[in-house]
Design a protein around this motif. Structure first.
Motif, short mmCIF file in Angstrom:
data_model
loop_
_atom_site.label_atom_id
_atom_site.label_comp_id
_atom_site.label_asym_id
_atom_site.label_seq_id
_atom_site.Cartn_x
_atom_site.Cartn_y
_atom_site.Cartn_z
N GLN A 53 0.67 -1.37 0.10
CA GLN A 53 0.15 -0.04 -0.01
C GLN A 53 0.85 1.05 -0.17
N TRP A 72 -10.24 8.94 -4.77
CA TRP A 72 -11.17 8.65 -5.85
C TRP A 72 -12.60 8.36 -5.18
N GLY A 73 -12.78 7.87 -3.85
CA GLY A 73 -13.89 7.83 -3.36
C GLY A 73 -14.64 9.22 -2.75
N ARG A 77 -12.24 14.08 -5.35
CA ARG A 77 -11.42 13.24 -6.29
C ARG A 77 -10.13 13.79 -6.26
N ILE A 98 -9.09 5.83 -12.96
CA ILE A 98 -9.39 5.47 -11.58
C ILE A 98 -9.79 3.78 -11.31
N ALA A 99 -10.67 3.27 -12.30
CA ALA A 99 -10.81 2.09 -12.26
C ALA A 99 -9.52 1.20 -12.51
N ASN A 101 -6.66 1.87 -11.64
CA ASN A 101 -5.58 1.95 -10.37
C ASN A 101 -6.27 1.26 -9.46
N ARG A 102 -7.67 1.03 -9.33
CA ARG A 102 -8.23 0.28 -8.21
C ARG A 102 -7.99 -1.10 -8.51
N ASP A 105 -4.50 -1.78 -7.50
CA ASP A 105 -4.05 -1.92 -6.25
C ASP A 105 -4.78 -3.20 -5.47
N ARG A 106 -6.01 -3.70 -6.02
CA ARG A 106 -6.62 -5.05 -5.46
C ARG A 106 -5.46 -6.14 -5.84
#
Length: 130
Positions: A53, A72-73, A77, A98-99, A101-102, A105-106
């Motif tokens: 992280q 992003w949440g 933003r 953003i999608a 990157n998320r 990250d997951r």
């Protein structure tokens, strides 16, 4: 409220009930940092510290966090880096970025915990072997 240009580090065990604007709280026992969003919107931002992280660098006076903070949440933003306490603004990301990157990250987080679990299982297996 207006944006902040600098975040002053404050080492704490846990975050205060109300965070102060311009302060980057660092909890070593909980491996977490927290601050009010640098854009000035007043939202709390929490950054868990781990190799998968955020990582923290402290030079004895100021703190840097890596990678950037992408809120992003939040409605704002906002996107920025914290380098030696200074807030350096990044560009706005598209919904697609953003999608992506998320998702990355997951994957990174899942891989990190999977590697840790496999390492623990292997150590346990070596101990139990005759």
């Amino acid at each position: 409220m207006t944006a902040v240009a600098f975040l002053r580090p404050e080492f704490v065990e846990s975050f205060p009930p109300e965070m102060e604007r311009g302060v980057l709280y660092v909890s070593i026992p909980y491996a977490t940092c927290g601050h009010l969003c640098a854009c000035g919107c007043g939202q709390e931002v929490v950054t868990p510290l781990s190799p998968a992280q955020w990582t923290l660098t402290y030079n004895g006076q100021n703190i840097s966090l890596c990678p950037s903070i992408g809120n992003w949440g939040l409605p704002c933003r906002s996107h920025y880096w914290i380098r030696d306490g200074a807030v350096r603004w990044g560009r706005r990301y598209t919904a697609r970025e953003i999608a992506d990157n998320r998702a990355r990250d997951r994957r990174d987080l899942q891989e990190y915990f999977s590697e840790r679990l496999h390492g623990r299982i292997a150590r346990l297996y070596r101990r139990l072997r005759p």
